[in-house]
Scaffold this motif. Sequence first.
Motif, mmCIF file in Angstrom:
data_model
loop_
_atom_site.group_PDB
_atom_site.id
_atom_site.type_symbol
_atom_site.label_atom_id
_atom_site.label_comp_id
_atom_site.label_asym_id
_atom_site.label_seq_id
_atom_site.Cartn_x
_atom_site.Cartn_y
_atom_site.Cartn_z
ATOM 1 N N UNK A 84 0.824 -1.211 0.000
ATOM 2 C CA UNK A 84 0.000 0.000 0.000
ATOM 3 C C UNK A 84 0.861 1.266 0.000
ATOM 4 N N UNK A 85 2.068 1.172 -0.572
ATOM 5 C CA UNK A 85 2.969 2.325 -0.716
ATOM 6 C C UNK A 85 3.343 2.939 0.626
ATOM 7 N N UNK A 86 3.427 2.121 1.651
ATOM 8 C CA UNK A 86 3.831 2.602 2.970
ATOM 9 C C UNK A 86 5.326 2.403 3.170
ATOM 10 N N UNK A 87 5.866 3.178 4.093
ATOM 11 C CA UNK A 87 7.254 3.034 4.497
ATOM 12 C C UNK A 87 7.313 2.641 5.964
ATOM 13 N N UNK A 88 8.457 2.172 6.366
ATOM 14 C CA UNK A 88 8.621 1.730 7.757
ATOM 15 C C UNK A 88 8.455 2.871 8.750
ATOM 16 N N UNK A 89 9.021 4.049 8.553
ATOM 17 C CA UNK A 89 8.790 5.144 9.518
ATOM 18 C C UNK A 89 7.329 5.544 9.624
ATOM 19 N N UNK A 90 6.613 5.576 8.494
ATOM 20 C CA UNK A 90 5.193 5.925 8.546
ATOM 21 C C UNK A 90 4.402 4.909 9.352
ATOM 22 N N UNK A 91 4.723 3.629 9.186
ATOM 23 C CA UNK A 91 4.028 2.591 9.943
ATOM 24 C C UNK A 91 4.307 2.709 11.439
ATOM 25 N N UNK A 92 5.549 2.945 11.811
ATOM 26 C CA UNK A 92 5.898 3.056 13.232
ATOM 27 C C UNK A 92 5.263 4.289 13.866
ATOM 28 N N UNK A 93 5.219 5.397 13.142
ATOM 29 C CA UNK A 93 4.587 6.609 13.680
ATOM 30 C C UNK A 93 3.086 6.397 13.893
ATOM 31 N N UNK A 94 2.436 5.735 12.966
ATOM 32 C CA UNK A 94 0.996 5.494 13.100
ATOM 33 C C UNK A 94 0.704 4.563 14.274
ATOM 34 N N UNK A 95 1.500 3.523 14.426
ATOM 35 C CA UNK A 95 1.283 2.609 15.545
ATOM 36 C C UNK A 95 1.581 3.286 16.883
ATOM 37 N N UNK A 96 2.573 4.149 16.908
ATOM 38 C CA UNK A 96 2.875 4.892 18.134
ATOM 39 C C UNK A 96 1.714 5.817 18.511
ATOM 40 N N UNK A 97 1.156 6.469 17.514
ATOM 41 C CA UNK A 97 0.043 7.385 17.770
ATOM 42 C C UNK A 97 -1.184 6.613 18.251
ATOM 43 N N UNK A 98 -1.448 5.461 17.667
ATOM 44 C CA UNK A 98 -2.588 4.652 18.114
ATOM 45 C C UNK A 98 -2.381 4.118 19.531
ATOM 46 N N UNK A 99 -1.138 3.825 19.878
ATOM 47 C CA UNK A 99 -0.873 3.365 21.247
ATOM 48 C C UNK A 99 -1.150 4.470 22.264
ATOM 49 N N UNK A 100 -0.764 5.707 21.914
ATOM 50 C CA UNK A 100 -1.035 6.821 22.826
ATOM 51 C C UNK A 100 -2.528 7.088 22.967
ATOM 52 N N UNK A 101 -3.288 6.919 21.878
ATOM 53 C CA UNK A 101 -4.733 7.171 21.948
ATOM 54 C C UNK A 101 -5.464 6.111 22.763
ATOM 55 N N UNK A 102 -4.998 4.871 22.677
ATOM 56 C CA UNK A 102 -5.686 3.768 23.381
ATOM 57 C C UNK A 102 -5.111 3.483 24.763
ATOM 58 N N UNK A 103 -4.180 4.283 25.205
ATOM 59 C CA UNK A 103 -3.575 4.054 26.525
ATOM 60 C C UNK A 103 -4.593 4.343 27.641
ATOM 61 N N UNK A 104 -4.747 3.481 28.638
ATOM 62 C CA UNK A 104 -5.725 3.720 29.721
ATOM 63 C C UNK A 104 -5.361 4.951 30.551
ATOM 64 N N UNK A 105 -6.393 5.687 30.928
ATOM 65 C CA UNK A 105 -6.192 6.909 31.703
ATOM 66 C C UNK A 105 -5.889 6.588 33.158
ATOM 67 N N UNK A 106 -5.068 7.441 33.757
ATOM 68 C CA UNK A 106 -4.713 7.295 35.170
ATOM 69 C C UNK A 106 -5.620 8.209 35.985
#
Length: 330
Positions: free
Chosen positions: A136-158
């Motif tokens: 899908x014309x993706x690169x490794x940095x783009x994939x890692x940035x997207x997964x990092x952003x999704x991890x921050x969004x789904x992180x449980x609140x303290x």
Amino acid sequence: MAKAALQWPIKSVLENFPLPQYTCQNPYRLFSSSPYKSKSGHGLRKNIQDSYAHDQAQRRQEANKRRQAELKEQRRAAAGDPIRGRTTPFVESFDTGLPRPATASVEQVSHTTTAPSSEQPPPSPANATEEAHLNYSLTKPELLDSLDYSRLLSEPLVSPDRDRADPEKEAQDARRHKAEHANAYEAVSRIVSLANATGRERSRANVQRIIDTFGRHNTDKYLKPKAPSLQSTYSTDKAQKALPRAGPDTGSSEVQIGILTAKIRVLADRYEGANRNDKVGKRDLRLLLHKRQKLLKYMERKERGSQRWTNMLETLGLTEATWKGQIAVQ
């Protein structure tokens, strides 16, 4: 009496002066003077006076024929297959679009993770050990940035109220979130991997890898071009200064030869399989082979002996059979 008188002088002349008689040795050719060879004799046989010398000559002739056959087989093996050439790890990676596993050599490391130094030239992208191109014309940095952003969004609140917070439940939620993120990372990595891509996406990735490997916007950094002739030195330097390279190189001969080699491998695998009677595929394969042969002859005339020429031959596994002589698709 008159008739007899007329015949007498002629008869007497024939008796006194007989005509020459021509003997024919061949009963089937009445007017031939050449000797006749019987079928049983098969011609005049040579009289062998020394049988030992004759046997020695026969043995030398047989040894010469065996040596010629061995040399012919060695030349054929050295020339290689005119369609595939020699198989190299870079060519084998065209089947999956993925780079080969890393070897023990220090030089064969990924060009995406190794920073080139000023003294040592950067390694060739053909020796990359990491998947630089994704589906899908993706690169490794783009994939890692997207997964990092999704991890921050789904992180449980303290909970801000630490007096009423349950540390055990928060630790359990953190472990569950970490496991879910690991599963999501694995799932997305498999989806965008070229191992599960279609043939069209794999071909697109192979073309991009070939451009990165043989494009002169990269190879000019660590491969020296062929020294120009004395007549064209001034014009070549002037052209390089007036027209600097802009963007990736997609039109040089080595890039086009690499792209044709990838296409030829796909068509050859398809033709040698169940589609043996595919006449259209056979014609397309022949056209690609002859087009690559013309480009190889041109590059041999222009770049023979240079590092670009040797690097291309070693990486793609091309031999003399791919551009010399006649190429036939059986």
